[in-house]
Design a protein around this motif. Structure first.
Motif, PDB file in Angstrom:
ATOM      1  N   ASP A  11       5.428  -3.889  -6.367  1.00 29.10           N
ATOM      2  CA  ASP A  11       4.521  -2.905  -5.786  1.00 29.10           C
ATOM      3  C   ASP A  11       3.311  -2.845  -6.704  1.00 29.10           C
ATOM      4  OD1 ASP A  11       3.120  -0.672  -5.056  1.00 29.10           O
ATOM      5  OD2 ASP A  11       4.829   0.696  -5.099  1.00 29.10           O
ATOM      6  N   ASP A  51       5.608  -0.660   0.599  1.00 34.70           N
ATOM      7  CA  ASP A  51       4.517  -0.854  -0.362  1.00 34.70           C
ATOM      8  C   ASP A  51       4.719  -2.066  -1.265  1.00 34.70           C
ATOM      9  OD1 ASP A  51       6.550   0.065  -1.993  1.00 34.70           O
ATOM     10  OD2 ASP A  51       5.612   1.973  -2.468  1.00 34.70           O
ATOM     11  N   ASP A  52       5.749  -2.877  -1.008  1.00 32.84           N
ATOM     12  CA  ASP A  52       6.070  -3.997  -1.898  1.00 32.84           C
ATOM     13  C   ASP A  52       5.580  -5.330  -1.339  1.00 32.84           C
ATOM     14  OD1 ASP A  52       7.628  -2.497  -3.833  1.00 32.84           O
ATOM     15  OD2 ASP A  52       8.995  -2.177  -2.143  1.00 32.84           O
ATOM     16  N   ASP A 130      12.826  -1.361   0.858  1.00 33.06           N
ATOM     17  CA  ASP A 130      11.901  -0.467   0.156  1.00 33.06           C
ATOM     18  C   ASP A 130      12.472   0.944   0.176  1.00 33.06           C
ATOM     19  OD1 ASP A 130       9.602   0.268  -1.235  1.00 33.06           O
ATOM     20  OD2 ASP A 130       8.488   0.739   0.595  1.00 33.06           O
ATOM     21  N   LYS A 131      12.097   1.733  -0.841  1.00 30.51           N
ATOM     22  CA  LYS A 131      12.559   3.120  -1.007  1.00 30.51           C
ATOM     23  C   LYS A 131      14.063   3.191  -1.214  1.00 30.51           C
ATOM     24  CE  LYS A 131       8.366   4.021  -0.329  1.00 30.51           C
ATOM     25  NZ  LYS A 131       7.553   4.029  -1.536  1.00 30.51           N
ATOM     26  N   ASP A 235      13.631  -1.156  -5.100  1.00 33.79           N
ATOM     27  CA  ASP A 235      13.216  -1.888  -3.911  1.00 33.79           C
ATOM     28  C   ASP A 235      13.658  -3.354  -3.957  1.00 33.79           C
ATOM     29  OD1 ASP A 235      12.141   0.571  -3.415  1.00 33.79           O
ATOM     30  OD2 ASP A 235      10.109   0.007  -3.933  1.00 33.79           O
TER      31      ASP A 235
HETATM   32 MG    MG Z   1       8.360   0.131  -2.913  1.00 35.28          MG
END
Ligand code: MG
Ligand code: F6R
Ligand code: MG
Length: 366
Positions: A11, A51-52, A130-131, A235
């Protein structure tokens, strides 16, 4: 000649909070690798999950190759400059060290790699979540490689009859890689006893016991352990070879219909169901829900086909609805009990200070 698949993911900044990287950022990272990877890598695929940004390389240099890792690191450093120029949120977030030192493991980015002699046709899956953290893959991978309720090949295919070897890492140990190797089916209950604890014990890799070949590799980084404080969730990414002496694609995908509850979600500090999403999906509700995407590829002489989007099917719309319901049901109880992670897993140091302050205010009644 052996082929290596390397996924290196970080990220390095996103739009509107922690939603997704900008097009310009993705483009800059791709361009950097194209300009600097000649003679080193055979093929490249760039994608994002939430977001990665994940770089999928094919090459012939083997796993943990310094030049390949440096290429990814430098691409993320160059990308961070673009993220800063654009004012993206969290620019360079996962680059936790100042200078590259031999291997991106332990420096922030997540890494999963497989080296193998290509079969005449070589299908594989690339998962990106993610997350959430690497333990999110424990249950689905266990079910795909060890449970005939999900993987009928364990009963039906002679090339899977001997089962699979699980290499499991104790990610709570920070002095080095503390691992254990256990075999399914004999050690099934021991494997389950470890894998129930997603925050401590994480599947690192899987090998076929019929052929000895590597089947799967998971990134095991815990950013928390590198930085000693909150720097975002881990993530995780994962590579899985499929078909033949490995589970079929559908057998590997099937357990994601559960939408099991994992650690992560808002501020990396909550419990939420893992939602299988289309590739290049953004983050939304309560900075989540925790999400996983799956690109299916074939690789031949180091060349990648275009990917198929494994969760882009009406069946998964139905699952996504179920997972949305599960997310809302748990979110309804806010911070209470299992909805939020235990104290040891909370990703923000602020609560430690708060508890210290409150502790002093307690009185024992005489
Ligand atoms: Mg992320
Ligand atoms: C979780 C995540 C987000 C942030 C949240 C607060 O991995 O990235 O849930 O934790 O948006 O972000 P900051 O602390 O950057 O304001
Ligand atoms: Mg992030």
């Amino acid at each position: 000649m052996k082929t290596t698949l390397s996924i290196i993911k970080a990220d390095i900044g996103s739009i509107g909070g922690h939603i997704k990287p900008s097009r310009k950022l993705l483009e800059s990272v791709r361009e950097f690798v194209n300009n600097n990877g000649k003679g080193l890598i055979d093929d490249l695929y760039v994608s994002h999950t939430g977001d990665d940004i994940a770089l999928l390389f094919t090459h012939q240099k083997g796993t943990e190759n310094e030049d390949v890792h440096k290429l990814a690191w430098d691409a993320f450093v160059a990308g961070t400059e673009v993220a800063k120029e654009q004012g993206l949120y969290g620019a360079g977030q996962d680059l936790l060290k100042d200078a590259f030192s031999g291997n991106v493991k332990g420096m922030g980015p997540a890494v999963a790699e497989l080296e193998f002699e290509e079969r005449p046709n070589e299908p594989f899956l690339f998962f990106a979540a993610d997350k959430t953290d690497p333990g999110a893959y424990n249950l689905p991978v266990f079910l795909a490689f060890a449970d005939p309720m999900f993987c009928s090949g364990l009963m039906l295919s002679p090339s899977m009859a001997k089962g699979f070897k699980f290499t499991i890492m104790d990610v709570g140990y920070t002095e080095g890689d503390r691992i254990i190797e256990l075999n399914a089916p004999e050690d099934l209950y021991d494997i389950a006893a470890l894998l129930r604890d997603n925050e401590r014990f994480v599947i690192e890799s899987i090998h076929s016991r019929n052929t000895g070949e590597i089947a799967a590799s998971v990134s095991t980084t815990r950013l928390h352990n590198i930085a000693g404080k909150y720097t975002g969730k881990d993530d995780p990414v994962m590579l899985v070879r499929v078909q033949g002496s490995f589970p079929a694609t559908g057998e590997v995908l099937a357990p994601y219909s559960i939408g099991h509850y994992v650690a992560g979600f808002m501020r990396g500090s909550h419990t939420g169901p893992l939602m299988p999403l289309r590739i290049n999906s953004p983050v939304s509700y309560f900075d989540g829900p925790p999400m996983v995407s799956c690109h299916a590829f074939c690789v031949h002489n180091g060349n990648l086909t275009e990917p198929a989007d494994a969760f882009d099917h009406p069946f998964w719309d139905y699952v996504r609805e179920k997972v949305s319901r599960k997310a809302i049901e748990l979110r309804e109880q806010g911070f209470s009990g299992v909805a939020m992670l235990p104290y040891s897993e909370l990703e923000y140091g602020g609560i430690v200070e708060k508890m210290k302050r409150l502790d002093k205010l307690f009185k024992v009644r005489g």
